[in-house]
Write an enzyme that holds these catalytic residues in place. Structure first.
Site, mmCIF file in Angstrom:
data_model
loop_
_atom_site.group_PDB
_atom_site.id
_atom_site.type_symbol
_atom_site.label_atom_id
_atom_site.label_comp_id
_atom_site.label_asym_id
_atom_site.label_seq_id
_atom_site.Cartn_x
_atom_site.Cartn_y
_atom_site.Cartn_z
ATOM 1 N N GLY A 21 0.859 -1.274 -0.063
ATOM 2 C CA GLY A 21 -0.049 -0.055 0.112
ATOM 3 C C GLY A 21 0.734 1.398 0.022
ATOM 4 O O GLY A 21 2.045 1.186 0.509
ATOM 5 N N CYS A 22 0.266 2.161 -0.595
ATOM 6 C CA CYS A 22 1.304 3.471 -0.818
ATOM 7 C C CYS A 22 1.589 4.127 0.739
ATOM 8 O O CYS A 22 2.876 4.422 0.776
ATOM 9 C CB CYS A 22 0.261 4.581 -1.448
ATOM 10 S SG CYS A 22 -1.306 5.032 -0.910
ATOM 11 N N TYR A 23 0.547 4.381 1.505
ATOM 12 C CA TYR A 23 0.989 5.079 2.815
ATOM 13 C C TYR A 23 1.855 3.677 3.596
ATOM 14 O O TYR A 23 2.789 4.183 4.372
ATOM 15 C CB TYR A 23 -0.299 4.943 3.844
ATOM 16 C CG TYR A 23 -0.994 6.370 3.551
ATOM 17 C CD1 TYR A 23 -0.403 7.388 3.654
ATOM 18 C CD2 TYR A 23 -2.333 6.141 3.141
ATOM 19 C CE1 TYR A 23 -1.223 8.729 3.436
ATOM 20 C CE2 TYR A 23 -3.072 7.403 3.102
ATOM 21 C CZ TYR A 23 -2.506 8.731 3.033
ATOM 22 O OH TYR A 23 -3.392 9.912 2.911
#
Length: 336
Positions: free
Chosen positions: A144-146
């Site tokens: 995931g990006c975060y």
């Protein structure tokens, strides 16, 4: 002909960025790009930046995708698993969605809802031992990006015993592309401009992923929507295990952890991460400090949420899976 690749979900932001990267990849042959509602549309109409690619978006089905050597799934969370299960075992897959990231199925149900589809190899090569696991895998769950921005800042601190795993706080701002391409009122330009707003406070779905990847046991995470298209700036803080830890010590721990990593840069003392400096790249920029009042350790991390946070990271994993140079088709340099 090179290694044939297909992209499912090519009409979205991550899908479009994947197509851009794959079109310039020296050893990948982009043969298929699919979509749902945009199936049948010329690619240049959906992604004007790719107008020179003479492609038409196909339908997202097993028959269209199964002829490729490698398939990227850039589909909404919860939609990858069913399609992946029908693809031949001979087809390698990198899933940009969350369907196969978590080990604990109960956490999937808690944060995403529904039945867990099972766990694939986690696609963050910079974690100790993970590059070797990716190289052996036919199925990889992209991060995931975060989670990327936070994990790269946090994992070495917990692994080295520099901070306590029980007291981690993260505040991270993301560009609007992180919310996807579907039309939503709160993402209209007139709503986003000159505004910052938190969302999913206290219950963001990347929390269990970050804890799983870093060893953090308690994590307070606040995501913030920022008035920019791309980028994530994460501020990660933790309670030190000793009162004599300095900023130089924290930077040394990070520098040692990423000394051989081509896409992670620990900035020199006095420099600060900028999201614009990572734009269009697969890079992560880190900087460390120790708060003079609270004594808490602070690491600030900047990435492009569509780069290291999604599509470029997926290409990095694909390169490793196929035994190619890890940096093929990628750059650590932003376009600022």
């Amino acid at each position: 002909m090179g290694i044939t690749v297909a992209v499912a979900g090519a009409s979205g932001y991550a899908g479009g960025e994947l197509l851009r990267l794959l079109a310039g990849h020296p050893q990948f042959d982009l043969t298929v790009a699919t979509a749902h509602s945009q199936a049948g549309a010329p690619l240049g109409r959906v992604h004007p930046q790719l107008a020179s690619l003479d492609m038409t978006l196909g339908s997202t089905d097993v028959e269209t995708l199964s002829g490729a050597d490698l398939v990227f799934l850039a589909l909404p969370h919860g939609e990858s698993a069913a399609l992946a299960a029908q693809l031949p075992a001979s087809v390698k897959i990198v899933d940009l969605g969350a369907d196969h990231r978590l080990i604990d199925g109960s956490l999937w149900t808690k944060y995403y809802g529904g039945e867990h589809a099972g766990t694939w190899t986690y696609g963050l090569p910079e974690l100790p031992g993970q590059r070797e696991r990716i190289a052996r895998a036919d199925r990889v769950a992209n991060t995931g990006c975060y989670a990327v921005a936070t994990t790269l800042a946090l994992a070495p601190l917990i692994a080295s015993g520099l901070i306590e795993a029980e007291d981690v706080v993260v505040v991270a701002a993301s560009g609007t592309t992180g919310a996807g391409k579907s039309a939503k009122v709160h993402l209209l330009g007139s709503e986003v401009m000159s505004d910052l707003s938190p969302y999913k406070v206290g219950a963001h779905q990347h929390v269990p992923e970050i804890k799983q990847a870093t060893g953090a046991r308690t994590l307070s995470f606040t995501p913030v929507l920022a008035p920019m298209p791309r980028g994530i700036l994460a501020t990660v803080t933790g309670r030190p295990t000793s009162c004599d830890i300095t900023s130089a010590v924290v930077r040394e721990v990070l520098s040692d952890a990423y000394a051989a990593e081509p896409f992670v840069t620990v900035l020199p003392d006095g420099a600060v991460p900028h999201t614009s400096a990572t734009l269009g790249s697969n890079s992560c920029h880190l900087q460390a400090a120790v708060d003079v009042d609270s004594g808490r350790v602070i690491v600030v991390s900047a990435i492009d949420n569509l780069g290291k946070g999604a599509s470029a990271q997926a290409v990095q994993c694909a390169n490793i899976m196929l035994g190619l140079p890890e940096s093929a088709g990628l750059t650590a340099f932003g376009v600022r």
